[in-house]
Design a protein around this motif. Structure first.
Motif, PDB file in Angstrom:
ATOM      1  N   GLU A 127      48.787  36.718  43.652  1.00 29.79           N
ATOM      2  CA  GLU A 127      47.823  37.291  44.195  1.00 29.79           C
ATOM      3  C   GLU A 127      47.719  38.687  44.116  1.00 29.79           C
ATOM      4  O   GLU A 127      46.534  39.224  44.534  1.00 29.79           O
ATOM      5  CB  GLU A 127      48.028  36.964  45.724  1.00 29.79           C
ATOM      6  N   THR A 128      48.569  39.462  43.857  1.00 32.52           N
ATOM      7  CA  THR A 128      48.233  40.880  43.538  1.00 32.52           C
ATOM      8  C   THR A 128      47.803  41.346  42.167  1.00 32.52           C
ATOM      9  O   THR A 128      47.848  42.602  41.774  1.00 32.52           O
ATOM     10  CB  THR A 128      49.501  41.732  44.108  1.00 32.52           C
ATOM     11  N   SER A 129      47.497  40.310  41.306  1.00 33.13           N
ATOM     12  CA  SER A 129      47.599  40.760  39.857  1.00 33.13           C
ATOM     13  C   SER A 129      45.968  40.839  39.305  1.00 33.13           C
ATOM     14  O   SER A 129      45.890  41.529  38.151  1.00 33.13           O
ATOM     15  CB  SER A 129      47.978  39.554  38.844  1.00 33.13           C
ATOM     16  N   ALA A 130      44.980  40.459  40.077  1.00 32.10           N
ATOM     17  CA  ALA A 130      43.614  40.826  39.381  1.00 32.10           C
ATOM     18  C   ALA A 130      43.178  42.181  39.806  1.00 32.10           C
ATOM     19  O   ALA A 130      43.151  42.837  40.689  1.00 32.10           O
ATOM     20  CB  ALA A 130      42.884  39.919  40.642  1.00 32.10           C
ATOM     21  N   ASN A 131      42.796  42.671  38.514  1.00 32.31           N
ATOM     22  CA  ASN A 131      42.419  44.028  38.167  1.00 32.31           C
ATOM     23  C   ASN A 131      41.018  43.936  37.525  1.00 32.31           C
ATOM     24  O   ASN A 131      41.243  43.537  36.351  1.00 32.31           O
ATOM     25  CB  ASN A 131      43.307  45.134  37.743  1.00 32.31           C
ATOM     26  N   ASP A 144      40.282  38.256  51.384  1.00 30.91           N
ATOM     27  CA  ASP A 144      39.905  39.168  50.425  1.00 30.91           C
ATOM     28  C   ASP A 144      40.620  39.268  49.201  1.00 30.91           C
ATOM     29  O   ASP A 144      40.376  40.035  48.349  1.00 30.91           O
ATOM     30  CB  ASP A 144      39.202  40.454  50.828  1.00 30.91           C
ATOM     31  N   ARG A 145      41.275  38.386  49.165  1.00 35.74           N
ATOM     32  CA  ARG A 145      42.548  38.222  47.818  1.00 35.74           C
ATOM     33  C   ARG A 145      42.083  37.036  46.938  1.00 35.74           C
ATOM     34  O   ARG A 145      41.458  35.964  47.180  1.00 35.74           O
ATOM     35  CB  ARG A 145      43.831  38.053  48.384  1.00 35.74           C
ATOM     36  N   ILE A 146      42.291  37.316  45.525  1.00 36.71           N
ATOM     37  CA  ILE A 146      41.807  36.505  44.620  1.00 36.71           C
ATOM     38  C   ILE A 146      42.815  34.932  45.035  1.00 36.71           C
ATOM     39  O   ILE A 146      44.061  35.235  45.399  1.00 36.71           O
ATOM     40  CB  ILE A 146      42.416  36.803  43.369  1.00 36.71           C
ATOM     41  N   GLY A 147      42.068  33.910  45.031  1.00 36.52           N
ATOM     42  CA  GLY A 147      42.784  32.498  45.246  1.00 36.52           C
ATOM     43  C   GLY A 147      42.917  31.557  44.078  1.00 36.52           C
ATOM     44  O   GLY A 147      43.630  30.930  44.150  1.00 36.52           O
TER      45      GLY A 147
END
Length: 368
Positions: A236-240, A291-294
């Protein structure tokens, strides 16, 4: 095309959901597809399962959403919660209004309140202890809202429902093999998408038309119909990076060329050719990890050739990927939210640990 609804109902019960004698089955639909829900229930009854059918009309859904208080909409009916808790299988035969134009009459804060009230029920449905099949029933009003010919929409939907499921399962497994154990996925598109994310340690889910014992053991007893994708919950914290979504829909409203930026998994809208205000409003009124990548999904259904506007169909197109923001615990993630929203990227190029598996919408692998 003529549709043998009874045959499809039989396939849903026997092949897709693999319902067994004495299992309890809750079937939820709309007034206009009651006959179809009852055919599914009859197929359950003939094998000795115990079905219950619940349907509602567009008129009731609209009046309930607009004529009651926000406090009421946030309530969770404990008897419905108990029904779902005691169901072995849930079959949803309605994602949309029969006439999606009616949904535009409901303010977003009221949708948000309804999602809040329904969340405890959805949490039970997707707790991994029961099977869920989600499908729909195309209508002329839906086709009109997408701006497509009803005959084309109708035939595409039912052809996608009636694909060669063993072949689809084989295709999904071929792709899953490539993704299992992978770490970094990069996604590009001609419109400017350039995104990096990690799937390291996450399970690979196959939406291949059948809930089998492997799916149950893996904690993935869920199925969309029409089927045809492989999906997973990225870290969940990896998308950039930047993504340009070609198309998305929300309650019958269209979004085109939505440009967003992901930073450490969080999404920020940058602009859109159409519908930016819709995207912003949905984020503002949703709750939790909205609002986090799912999800990252890759389409595999050969019967769906182009985007129509129905996400259930569009996300299955071969050569497309879709990303979702929000809730993803049923896919193996940790996001807890009232929102799960899939948005489509066409003509995608996808790299997995540096290996190109799709180039501008064409697989580089021998799986299609």
């Amino acid at each position: 095309m003529d549709v043998d609804y009874e045959e499809i109902a039989y396939k849903i019960v026997h092949m897709c959901a693999r319902i067994r004698e004495d299992e309890t089955v809750t079937i939820m639909g709309r007034e206009d597809n009651l006959f179809y829900c009852e055919l599914i229930a009859l197929a359950c009854s003939k094998l000795g399962a115990l079905p219950h059918v619940a349907v509602r009309s567009d008129t009731y859904a609209l009046r309930r959403a607009t004529e009651t208080s926000l406090e009421y909409l946030r309530k969770t009916p404990r008897h419905i919660k108990a029904l779902i808790q005691n169901s072995d299988v849930i079959i949803t035969v309605s994602f949309l209004f029969k006439d999606p134009a009616l949904s535009s009459r409901i303010p977003e804060e009221r949708y948000s309140a309804e999602r809040s009230g329904n969340k405890p029920i959805k949490d039970i449905i997707f707790d991994g202890h029961r099977r869920w099949v989600g499908t729909d029933f195309p209508t002329p009003e839906q086709a009109a809202s997408y701006g497509v010919d009803f005959e084309y929409y109708h035939d595409t939907f039912w052809q996608a429902m009636n694909v060669d499921y063993p072949a689809l399962a084989s295709r999904a497994e071929d792709l899953a093999v490539v993704l299992r154990g992978a770490k970094v996925v990069r996604i590009f598109s001609p419109k400017g998408t350039n995104l990096s994310l990690s799937i390291e340690g996450r399970r690979i889910n196959k939406d291949d038309g059948v809930i089998d014992e492997e799916d149950v053991k893996r904690g993935d007893p869920y199925l969309n119909l029409p089927s045809g994708e492989v999906c997973m919950a990225p870290l969940e914290t990896s998308a950039n990076g930047k993504v340009v979504f070609d198309i998305g829909f929300w309650q019958g409203q269209k979004i085109k060329d939505l440009e967003v930026e992901f930073k450490d998994g969080r999404v920020t809208p940058l602009g859109a050719r159409e519908g930016l205000d819709i995207f912003v409003k949905v984020l503002e009124t949703s709750e939790g990890d909205k609002d986090r990548i799912g999800e990252l999904g890759i389409g595999l259904n050969p019967a769906v050739k182009e985007a129509i506007g129905d996400t259930l169909l569009d996300e299955k197109i071969i050569g497309t990927i879709h990303l979702a923001i929000g809730e993803n615990r049923n896919e193996g993630g940790i996001n807890n939210s009232t929102l799960h929203w899939d948005l489509l990227v066409e003509k995608a190029t996808v790299e997995v640990d540096g290996r190109v598996i799709m180039r501008e919408g064409k697989f580089s692998l021998d799986i299609v």
